[in-house]
Write a protein that holds these residues in place. Sequence first.
Motif, PDB file in Angstrom:
ATOM      1  N   GLN A  71      -0.775 -40.527   5.160  1.00  0.00           N
ATOM      2  CA  GLN A  71      -0.785 -41.904   5.646  1.00  0.00           C
ATOM      3  C   GLN A  71      -0.288 -42.011   7.090  1.00  0.00           C
ATOM      4  N   VAL A  72      -0.266 -40.879   7.769  1.00  0.00           N
ATOM      5  CA  VAL A  72      -0.037 -40.871   9.210  1.00  0.00           C
ATOM      6  C   VAL A  72      -1.406 -40.686   9.858  1.00  0.00           C
ATOM      7  N   ILE A  73      -1.919 -41.743  10.456  1.00  0.00           N
ATOM      8  CA  ILE A  73      -3.286 -41.766  10.969  1.00  0.00           C
ATOM      9  C   ILE A  73      -3.267 -41.539  12.483  1.00  0.00           C
ATOM     10  N   HIS A  74      -3.998 -40.540  12.937  1.00  0.00           N
ATOM     11  CA  HIS A  74      -4.019 -40.176  14.356  1.00  0.00           C
ATOM     12  C   HIS A  74      -5.299 -40.663  15.024  1.00  0.00           C
ATOM     13  N   ILE A  75      -5.133 -41.362  16.148  1.00  0.00           N
ATOM     14  CA  ILE A  75      -6.258 -41.804  16.959  1.00  0.00           C
ATOM     15  C   ILE A  75      -5.948 -41.458  18.422  1.00  0.00           C
ATOM     16  N   ARG A  76      -6.927 -41.635  19.298  1.00  0.00           N
ATOM     17  CA  ARG A  76      -6.721 -41.313  20.714  1.00  0.00           C
ATOM     18  C   ARG A  76      -7.297 -42.408  21.602  1.00  0.00           C
ATOM     19  N   PHE A  77      -6.479 -42.882  22.532  1.00  0.00           N
ATOM     20  CA  PHE A  77      -6.940 -43.821  23.549  1.00  0.00           C
ATOM     21  C   PHE A  77      -5.909 -43.836  24.677  1.00  0.00           C
ATOM     22  N   SER A  78      -6.300 -44.328  25.826  1.00  0.00           N
ATOM     23  CA  SER A  78      -5.392 -44.362  26.966  1.00  0.00           C
ATOM     24  C   SER A  78      -4.242 -45.323  26.700  1.00  0.00           C
ATOM     25  N   LYS A  93     -10.528 -49.072  15.231  1.00  0.00           N
ATOM     26  CA  LYS A  93     -10.334 -49.684  13.916  1.00  0.00           C
ATOM     27  C   LYS A  93     -11.197 -48.983  12.872  1.00  0.00           C
ATOM     28  N   GLN A  94     -12.408 -48.629  13.234  1.00  0.00           N
ATOM     29  CA  GLN A  94     -13.277 -47.915  12.297  1.00  0.00           C
ATOM     30  C   GLN A  94     -12.697 -46.551  11.942  1.00  0.00           C
ATOM     31  N   GLN A  95     -12.138 -45.867  12.928  1.00  0.00           N
ATOM     32  CA  GLN A  95     -11.510 -44.564  12.676  1.00  0.00           C
ATOM     33  C   GLN A  95     -10.317 -44.703  11.738  1.00  0.00           C
ATOM     34  N   VAL A  96      -9.503 -45.709  11.970  1.00  0.00           N
ATOM     35  CA  VAL A  96      -8.326 -45.936  11.123  1.00  0.00           C
ATOM     36  C   VAL A  96      -8.744 -46.281   9.701  1.00  0.00           C
ATOM     37  N   ASP A  97      -9.647 -47.240   9.557  1.00  0.00           N
ATOM     38  CA  ASP A  97     -10.063 -47.683   8.226  1.00  0.00           C
ATOM     39  C   ASP A  97     -10.672 -46.550   7.411  1.00  0.00           C
ATOM     40  N   ALA A  98     -11.379 -45.653   8.092  1.00  0.00           N
ATOM     41  CA  ALA A  98     -12.020 -44.542   7.386  1.00  0.00           C
ATOM     42  C   ALA A  98     -11.012 -43.565   6.808  1.00  0.00           C
ATOM     43  N   GLN A  99      -9.802 -43.537   7.348  1.00  0.00           N
ATOM     44  CA  GLN A  99      -8.782 -42.584   6.905  1.00  0.00           C
ATOM     45  C   GLN A  99      -7.735 -43.185   5.971  1.00  0.00           C
ATOM     46  N   LEU A 100      -7.754 -44.495   5.791  1.00  0.00           N
ATOM     47  CA  LEU A 100      -6.699 -45.141   5.019  1.00  0.00           C
ATOM     48  C   LEU A 100      -6.934 -45.028   3.517  1.00  0.00           C
ATOM     49  N   PRO A 101      -5.954 -44.558   2.776  1.00  0.00           N
ATOM     50  CA  PRO A 101      -6.051 -44.606   1.318  1.00  0.00           C
ATOM     51  C   PRO A 101      -6.078 -46.062   0.847  1.00  0.00           C
ATOM     52  N   GLU A 102      -6.721 -46.306  -0.259  1.00  0.00           N
ATOM     53  CA  GLU A 102      -6.867 -47.666  -0.779  1.00  0.00           C
ATOM     54  C   GLU A 102      -5.525 -48.316  -1.074  1.00  0.00           C
ATOM     55  N   ARG A 103      -4.513 -47.513  -1.411  1.00  0.00           N
ATOM     56  CA  ARG A 103      -3.215 -48.085  -1.794  1.00  0.00           C
ATOM     57  C   ARG A 103      -2.436 -48.659  -0.611  1.00  0.00           C
ATOM     58  N   VAL A 104      -2.843 -48.341   0.609  1.00  0.00           N
ATOM     59  CA  VAL A 104      -2.115 -48.820   1.786  1.00  0.00           C
ATOM     60  C   VAL A 104      -2.304 -50.327   1.945  1.00  0.00           C
TER      61      VAL A 104
END
Length: 355
Positions: A71-78, A93-104
């Motif tokens: 549940q530690v989600i890594h993304i990259r941006f300036s 947001k799409q990257q985050v949502d794709a990695q989130l477990p349903e229970r979050v």
Amino acid sequence: MSLTLKITSSIFGLLLSLSIASAQTLAISPLFKPASALSAEELAIIVNDEDKLSQQIGAYYQEKRHIPIEQVIHIRFSPYQAILSKHEFDKLKQQVDAQLPERVQALVLTWLQPFRVECMSITTAFAVGFDPAFCADGCKQTRRDPYYLSETDKPFKTHGWRPTIALAGKDFSEAQKIIDTGIAADYTHPQGSAYLLKTSDVARSSRAEFFALIAEKFSNFWPVHYLEQDYIAGRNDVMFYFTGLTHVPHLNENHYLPGAVADHLTSSGGVMSGNDQMNIMEWLRAGATGSYGAVIEPCNFPAKFPDPGVLMYFYLRGSTLIEAYWKSVAEPGQGIFVGEPLAKPFAYRLHNTAN
């Protein structure tokens, strides 16, 4: 700021429900009905891998709060920008949502900038996605939050919203202090007070219309001081402090109990890139554990700022800081939440004591 004031019947309905029945009836105030608290298994940490401070904060928070590593989600941006475009944000947001477990059920961001997505706050954008209905061209009401005043402990499951808060600082030591203070607050049931100030700034005292009633309804079971003055100083029991000024003086002359919540109604308290009004991070530097402020001119609608009565109602029953704060803002699209999300000073230990 506009002097327009909207009074919602739901706020008064909640406040009226807080009246304690006589001892002879043995009735129990709703305030003493424990509320469930969000757990570490229901929170995800969002880390920007282009920002070393974000990585450091995320790692420390994950360890201290025992957040599941998946549940530690890594993304990259300036990180060197105050505002994200809708296009940039939608990809993240799409990257985050794709990695989130349903229970979050909730999210914590580990940076202070960017703090906006075009015309809305980054915390509301991550909570529900970018929507121009949260913005306002001039002094207008915006889209409302279905989580406001809600008794649910599953905001994503119930409403499709994941309440989001920013947990960061100007450096690691500042963020670490916020985290450690929030953890130290858990289950402590502090004996503190609330301070609700109607200041000489009439425009920024719009929500003070409700303060006397809040103090009256809480008077039998929690100390609430309704004061018509510009500041407090020398108080050693501050658990809640709500006011309205562009700058709040003497912040550091008070002692804030672990888990304390404080904010000031003004136009740009949540502008993290700097402006001519006091930034909400000053509350956390003074010792508070959570705060809230506008990232773009909201006008002074009380619905766009935390309602102290609602916040205290949920927090004193045992909800976490992120739950109580989010449930207290009817229209959160133009404001950012900051602080340690899982702080729960009034919670009761039940089956799980790990977080």
